[in-house]
Design a protein around this motif. Structure first.
Motif, PDB file in Angstrom:
ATOM      1  N   VAL A  44      53.517  75.972  97.938  1.00  0.00           N
ATOM      2  CA  VAL A  44      53.951  75.669  99.299  1.00  0.00           C
ATOM      3  C   VAL A  44      53.921  76.932 100.164  1.00  0.00           C
ATOM      4  N   ALA A  45      54.461  78.026  99.639  1.00  0.00           N
ATOM      5  CA  ALA A  45      54.508  79.270 100.412  1.00  0.00           C
ATOM      6  C   ALA A  45      53.106  79.808 100.684  1.00  0.00           C
ATOM      7  N   CYS A  46      52.217  79.752  99.691  1.00  0.00           N
ATOM      8  CA  CYS A  46      50.841  80.226  99.895  1.00  0.00           C
ATOM      9  C   CYS A  46      50.115  79.368 100.927  1.00  0.00           C
ATOM     10  N   SER A  47      50.337  78.047 100.877  1.00  0.00           N
ATOM     11  CA  SER A  47      49.706  77.162 101.859  1.00  0.00           C
ATOM     12  C   SER A  47      50.196  77.479 103.269  1.00  0.00           C
ATOM     13  N   ALA A  48      51.491  77.757 103.393  1.00  0.00           N
ATOM     14  CA  ALA A  48      52.034  78.106 104.707  1.00  0.00           C
ATOM     15  C   ALA A  48      51.454  79.427 105.198  1.00  0.00           C
ATOM     16  N   MET A  49      51.312  80.395 104.299  1.00  0.00           N
ATOM     17  CA  MET A  49      50.754  81.690 104.690  1.00  0.00           C
ATOM     18  C   MET A  49      49.302  81.535 105.141  1.00  0.00           C
ATOM     19  N   LEU A  50      48.545  80.706 104.431  1.00  0.00           N
ATOM     20  CA  LEU A  50      47.158  80.469 104.822  1.00  0.00           C
ATOM     21  C   LEU A  50      47.090  79.751 106.163  1.00  0.00           C
ATOM     22  N   ALA A  51      48.026  78.825 106.392  1.00  0.00           N
ATOM     23  CA  ALA A  51      48.065  78.127 107.683  1.00  0.00           C
ATOM     24  C   ALA A  51      48.376  79.097 108.818  1.00  0.00           C
ATOM     25  N   CYS A  52      49.194  80.114 108.536  1.00  0.00           N
ATOM     26  CA  CYS A  52      49.498  81.131 109.550  1.00  0.00           C
ATOM     27  C   CYS A  52      48.241  81.881 109.981  1.00  0.00           C
ATOM     28  N   HIS A 208      45.069  86.560  88.813  1.00  0.00           N
ATOM     29  CA  HIS A 208      44.404  87.181  89.964  1.00  0.00           C
ATOM     30  C   HIS A 208      45.374  87.386  91.125  1.00  0.00           C
ATOM     31  N   ASP A 209      46.602  87.750  90.827  1.00  0.00           N
ATOM     32  CA  ASP A 209      47.607  87.925  91.871  1.00  0.00           C
ATOM     33  C   ASP A 209      47.300  89.079  92.804  1.00  0.00           C
ATOM     34  N   TYR A 210      46.535  90.047  92.331  1.00  0.00           N
ATOM     35  CA  TYR A 210      46.202  91.192  93.183  1.00  0.00           C
ATOM     36  C   TYR A 210      45.423  90.740  94.421  1.00  0.00           C
ATOM     37  N   LEU A 211      44.500  89.798  94.243  1.00  0.00           N
ATOM     38  CA  LEU A 211      43.717  89.317  95.378  1.00  0.00           C
ATOM     39  C   LEU A 211      44.594  88.572  96.379  1.00  0.00           C
ATOM     40  N   ILE A 212      45.502  87.725  95.869  1.00  0.00           N
ATOM     41  CA  ILE A 212      46.399  86.993  96.767  1.00  0.00           C
ATOM     42  C   ILE A 212      47.275  87.968  97.532  1.00  0.00           C
ATOM     43  N   ASN A 213      47.762  88.987  96.838  1.00  0.00           N
ATOM     44  CA  ASN A 213      48.616  89.972  97.493  1.00  0.00           C
ATOM     45  C   ASN A 213      47.849  90.745  98.563  1.00  0.00           C
ATOM     46  N   LEU A 214      46.570  91.024  98.302  1.00  0.00           N
ATOM     47  CA  LEU A 214      45.754  91.727  99.294  1.00  0.00           C
ATOM     48  C   LEU A 214      45.556  90.869 100.539  1.00  0.00           C
TER      49      LEU A 214
END
Length: 421
Positions: A44-52, A208-214
């Motif tokens: 949910v949080a990642c989807s919201a961040m992508l929507a931002c 692959h959390d490093y890519l998401i964090n980047l």
């Protein structure tokens, strides 16, 4: 001011209410999922961040790609009277404000981007440097790390570097992952507990959390001015750490060992806040409780009141932004300067034959206010009346149509009625 600066400024302003809306929706969803698995909250949080990122990007693209022409305006007859060309003070004030907003945003975003690049360079420098521990200790931990990577199903080589100046373990890289470990941690923590921390880092590499964090850092850089972005990003990091803890605990088969390792980190007062783009975050005590004794979380009604306040603020900002957008970004049609026009002369043959009628004409107005071309859209039924109207009115000058304050070409319509008195 260029059309791009205007579109970017309006997009940044509209994201004030859009970000609040996304933040409220995310808070509501996370509240409902407070006792669910961390993976669901993370999604949910990642989807919201992508929507931002996607919402303002799509809006900016739509603003830039919208049609540059302005719809024409019909005039019933021509009152041959002068018309003034007064500018709107409100538009100039908004235009200057947007220019300042975009300039300040660009300056701050550039500073944050430089900070992010400095962090990446810091990681690259230490990942290439030689470890500071003794050779036999380096070989031992590299062997243990390779064994852990095999248990996690990671086929790529995972490098290990021991760094003196580091305060907490950091995982970096995806294609060539590297784990940076503080030298003080290698010498001051029992090997079985350090192995548990390395298992946690292996979970980050596996996912692959490093890519998401980047990507998070890129979004934070672009939308730094909105607190909802930072809050959503912090929730992503919290849930990501809980997920990595769960993955590491399952591989180790000993959640308690990882909890003890986190407790040792707390005791040694290691900081989770680093300049570099590391996949770390989360509260250590919360993570320890999550591993040992996860407790159901009750509804926080104080947070619900805060969310209601944010929703009202979102509505207020949306109203203001929409009103400003309509007044500033709306297309303004071309306006004829009647003082420059000559009244069409009634053709002698038409007078003799008492011909009358109404002709509708279309004019392409250039950015300089001159007629570039014209056409008869609806004939009066008499060719000489049509041509007399078109020839006379072509000589008129216009105030050109504007879009985002910039003159653009546009078609406009005018109608003239031939009547014998």
């Amino acid at each position: 001011m260029s059309a791009f600066v205007f579109a970017l400024g309006m997009t940044l302003m509209h994201f004030l209410w859009q970000g609040l809306l996304l933040g409220c929706a995310t808070a509501a969803a996370l509240t409902l999922l407070r006792n669910s698995r961390a993976e669901y909250r993370y999604l949910v949080a990642c989807s919201a961040m992508l929507a931002c990122l996607c919402w303002p990007a799509l809006e900016l693209w739509q603003r830039l790609a919208s049609d540059a022409t302005t719809a024409g305006t019909s005039f019933n007859g021509l009152p041959w009277a002068p018309s003034s060309f007064d500018e709107e003070d409100g538009w100039f004030k908004l235009r200057d404000s947007l220019r300042g907003i975009v300039g300040l945003w660009a300056l701050c975003a550039a500073a944050l981007a430089l900070r992010m690049v400095a962090g990446l360079m810091w990681i690259d420098r230490f990942s290439r440097a030689h470890s500071t521990c003794e050779r036999h200790d380096q070989l031992r931990w590299e062997t243990d790390l390779a064994r852990l990577a095999q248990r996690f199903g990671i086929t790529r080589e995972v490098r290990l570097r021991v760094v003196d100046t580091l305060k907490s373990p950091i995982t970096a890289g995806w294609w060539r992952p590297v784990v940076l470990v503080p030298a003080s941690l290698v010498g001051g923590m029992p090997p079985q507990l350090l192995e548990a921390l390395l298992a946690h880092e292996m979970a980050h590499i596996k996912r692959h959390d490093y890519l998401i964090n980047l990507l998070q850092n890129v979004i934070e850089t672009l939308l730094f001015y909105h607190p909802a972005v930072w809050w959503i990003s912090s929730r992503i990091r919290i849930e990501r750490e809980l997920i990595a803890d769960d993955v590491a605990a399952r591989q180790l088969g000993e959640p308690r060992r990882l909890a003890l390792a986190l407790s040792e980190l707390e005791r040694l007062q290691f900081s989770n806040h680093q300049l570099v783009q590391a996949a770390n975050g989360g509260n250590l005590m919360m993570r320890i409780q999550h591993l040992l004794r996860p407790a159901p979380q009750a509804m926080n009604w104080k947070a619900a009141v805060a969310m209601l306040g944010m929703a009202l603020a979102c509505l207020s900002i949306y109203t203001e932004a929409t009103a400003a957008d309509k007044s500033a970004s709306g297309k303004k049609p071309a306006v004829v300067n009647f003082a420059s026009c000559a009244k069409p002369q009634y053709p002698e043959a038409a007078v003799k034959e008492t011909r009358t009628g109404t002709v509708q004409l279309g004019f392409l107005i250039g950015m300089n206010g001159k007629v570039k071309t014209s056409k008869v859209e609806h004939s009066s039924g008499h060719t000489d009346l049509d041509e007399a109207s078109r020839t006379a009115i072509e000589k008129c000058t216009f105030k050109p149509a504007t879009k985002a304050g910039k003159a653009v070409e546009s078609w406009t319509q005018m109608q003239y009625s031939w009547v014998l008195e």
